[in-house]
Design a protein around this motif. Structure first.
Motif, PDB file in Angstrom:
ATOM      1  N   MET A   1       7.195   7.861  -7.667  1.00 25.58           N
ATOM      2  CA  MET A   1       6.424   6.742  -7.183  1.00 25.58           C
ATOM      3  C   MET A   1       7.225   5.440  -7.314  1.00 25.58           C
ATOM      4  O   MET A   1       7.168   4.616  -6.438  1.00 25.58           O
ATOM      5  CB  MET A   1       5.105   6.659  -7.947  1.00 25.58           C
ATOM      6  CG  MET A   1       4.034   5.944  -7.188  1.00 25.58           C
ATOM      7  SD  MET A   1       2.430   5.845  -7.995  1.00 25.58           S
ATOM      8  CE  MET A   1       1.927   7.516  -8.110  1.00 25.58           C
ATOM      9  N   GLN A   4       9.755   4.785  -4.594  1.00 26.73           N
ATOM     10  CA  GLN A   4       9.202   4.417  -3.295  1.00 26.73           C
ATOM     11  C   GLN A   4       8.755   2.953  -3.260  1.00 26.73           C
ATOM     12  O   GLN A   4       8.323   2.471  -2.227  1.00 26.73           O
ATOM     13  CB  GLN A   4       8.004   5.315  -2.965  1.00 26.73           C
ATOM     14  CG  GLN A   4       8.374   6.761  -2.829  1.00 26.73           C
ATOM     15  CD  GLN A   4       7.159   7.647  -2.694  1.00 26.73           C
ATOM     16  OE1 GLN A   4       6.026   7.187  -2.663  1.00 26.73           O
ATOM     17  NE2 GLN A   4       7.390   8.939  -2.613  1.00 26.73           N
ATOM     18  N   HIS A   5       8.845   2.265  -4.366  1.00 27.67           N
ATOM     19  CA  HIS A   5       8.388   0.883  -4.418  1.00 27.67           C
ATOM     20  C   HIS A   5       9.499   0.003  -4.991  1.00 27.67           C
ATOM     21  O   HIS A   5       9.687  -0.066  -6.196  1.00 27.67           O
ATOM     22  CB  HIS A   5       7.129   0.780  -5.294  1.00 27.67           C
ATOM     23  CG  HIS A   5       6.272  -0.384  -4.943  1.00 27.67           C
ATOM     24  ND1 HIS A   5       6.654  -1.679  -5.173  1.00 27.67           N
ATOM     25  CD2 HIS A   5       5.058  -0.430  -4.354  1.00 27.67           C
ATOM     26  CE1 HIS A   5       5.696  -2.482  -4.759  1.00 27.67           C
ATOM     27  NE2 HIS A   5       4.716  -1.754  -4.256  1.00 27.67           N
ATOM     28  N   PRO A  45      -4.428   8.588  -3.362  1.00 29.52           N
ATOM     29  CA  PRO A  45      -3.061   8.119  -3.642  1.00 29.52           C
ATOM     30  C   PRO A  45      -2.952   6.615  -3.889  1.00 29.52           C
ATOM     31  O   PRO A  45      -2.172   6.188  -4.743  1.00 29.52           O
ATOM     32  CB  PRO A  45      -2.271   8.526  -2.398  1.00 29.52           C
ATOM     33  CG  PRO A  45      -3.037   9.654  -1.806  1.00 29.52           C
ATOM     34  CD  PRO A  45      -4.479   9.395  -2.144  1.00 29.52           C
ATOM     35  N   GLN A  49      -1.566   4.912  -7.208  1.00 27.89           N
ATOM     36  CA  GLN A  49      -0.440   3.982  -7.129  1.00 27.89           C
ATOM     37  C   GLN A  49      -0.799   2.664  -7.810  1.00 27.89           C
ATOM     38  O   GLN A  49       0.011   2.096  -8.555  1.00 27.89           O
ATOM     39  CB  GLN A  49      -0.041   3.720  -5.680  1.00 27.89           C
ATOM     40  CG  GLN A  49       1.139   2.768  -5.567  1.00 27.89           C
ATOM     41  CD  GLN A  49       1.615   2.572  -4.145  1.00 27.89           C
ATOM     42  OE1 GLN A  49       1.139   3.200  -3.211  1.00 27.89           O
ATOM     43  NE2 GLN A  49       2.570   1.691  -3.969  1.00 27.89           N
ATOM     44  N   ASN A  50      -2.005   2.167  -7.588  1.00 29.64           N
ATOM     45  CA  ASN A  50      -2.433   0.926  -8.245  1.00 29.64           C
ATOM     46  C   ASN A  50      -2.462   1.093  -9.760  1.00 29.64           C
ATOM     47  O   ASN A  50      -2.049   0.193 -10.502  1.00 29.64           O
ATOM     48  CB  ASN A  50      -3.798   0.482  -7.731  1.00 29.64           C
ATOM     49  CG  ASN A  50      -3.738  -0.042  -6.308  1.00 29.64           C
ATOM     50  OD1 ASN A  50      -2.681  -0.396  -5.807  1.00 29.64           O
ATOM     51  ND2 ASN A  50      -4.882  -0.087  -5.665  1.00 29.64           N
ATOM     52  N   TYR A  52      -0.636   3.168 -11.498  1.00 31.40           N
ATOM     53  CA  TYR A  52       0.754   3.252 -11.948  1.00 31.40           C
ATOM     54  C   TYR A  52       1.393   1.865 -12.000  1.00 31.40           C
ATOM     55  O   TYR A  52       1.995   1.481 -13.002  1.00 31.40           O
ATOM     56  CB  TYR A  52       1.571   4.188 -11.052  1.00 31.40           C
ATOM     57  CG  TYR A  52       2.923   4.456 -11.647  1.00 31.40           C
ATOM     58  CD1 TYR A  52       3.073   5.442 -12.618  1.00 31.40           C
ATOM     59  CD2 TYR A  52       4.044   3.719 -11.295  1.00 31.40           C
ATOM     60  CE1 TYR A  52       4.306   5.681 -13.212  1.00 31.40           C
ATOM     61  CE2 TYR A  52       5.265   3.946 -11.879  1.00 31.40           C
ATOM     62  CZ  TYR A  52       5.399   4.928 -12.832  1.00 31.40           C
ATOM     63  OH  TYR A  52       6.606   5.150 -13.424  1.00 31.40           O
ATOM     64  N   LEU A  53       1.251   1.110 -10.922  1.00 33.50           N
ATOM     65  CA  LEU A  53       1.864  -0.215 -10.875  1.00 33.50           C
ATOM     66  C   LEU A  53       1.224  -1.162 -11.888  1.00 33.50           C
ATOM     67  O   LEU A  53       1.913  -1.963 -12.521  1.00 33.50           O
ATOM     68  CB  LEU A  53       1.776  -0.790  -9.458  1.00 33.50           C
ATOM     69  CG  LEU A  53       2.656  -0.088  -8.423  1.00 33.50           C
ATOM     70  CD1 LEU A  53       2.343  -0.599  -7.025  1.00 33.50           C
ATOM     71  CD2 LEU A  53       4.128  -0.260  -8.748  1.00 33.50           C
TER      72      LEU A  53
END
Length: 138
Positions: A1, A4-5, A45, A49-50, A52-53
């Motif tokens: 992840m 990808q960011h 997803p 992702q939120n 995780y970030l």
């Protein structure tokens, strides 16, 4: 992840430069938040992702302060003040960048709020705290 960011990679590099412990801690918090989110039934997803970030950036505000402020947690009231303002500092940076969803900024802002109250920076409690922030707080 993270791969990808690009902003997440930038954040990790900045955190590492500030303090390698914070990189390990932030990565662990991000991974645990996703695990807890999945356990609680969050499987979209974007939600993951939120989470995780938000976990990854939760201590990012500390990079804008003198690292010496965080070395001795028992010593001064300044440590306490620095610790209590880091969520708002990170929130402001994330909002200013306009490169992350508002949910990520909210997670970062509220990650020290406590369900029973007594947390910071807003003194929120219970369901007034964003659900994903409550997960990262754990």
């Amino acid at each position: 992840m993270v791969s990808q960011h690009p902003r997440a990679l930038e954040a990790l590099a900045k955190l590492h430069k500030f303090n390698c412990y914070i990189v390990d801690h932030s990565t662990n918090v991000a991974n645990m938040a996703v695990f807890l989110g999945l356990t609680l039934g969050h499987n979209h997803p974007l939600v993951l992702q939120n989470l995780y970030l938000g976990g990854l950036f939760h201590d990012f505000g500390k990079t804008k302060m003198d690292p010496k402020n965080f070395e001795n947690q028992d010593s001064t009231s300044f440590y306490s003040h620095a610790d209590q303002i880091h969520p708002k500092v990170a929130y402001d940076l994330i909002k200013k960048s306009k490169k992350f969803p508002d949910q990520v900024a909210l997670i970062v802002l509220q990650h020290h709020e406590l369900f029973a109250g007594g947390g910071f920076p807003g003194g929120l409690k219970g369901k007034d705290i964003y659900e994903l922030s409550r997960i990262v707080c754990i």
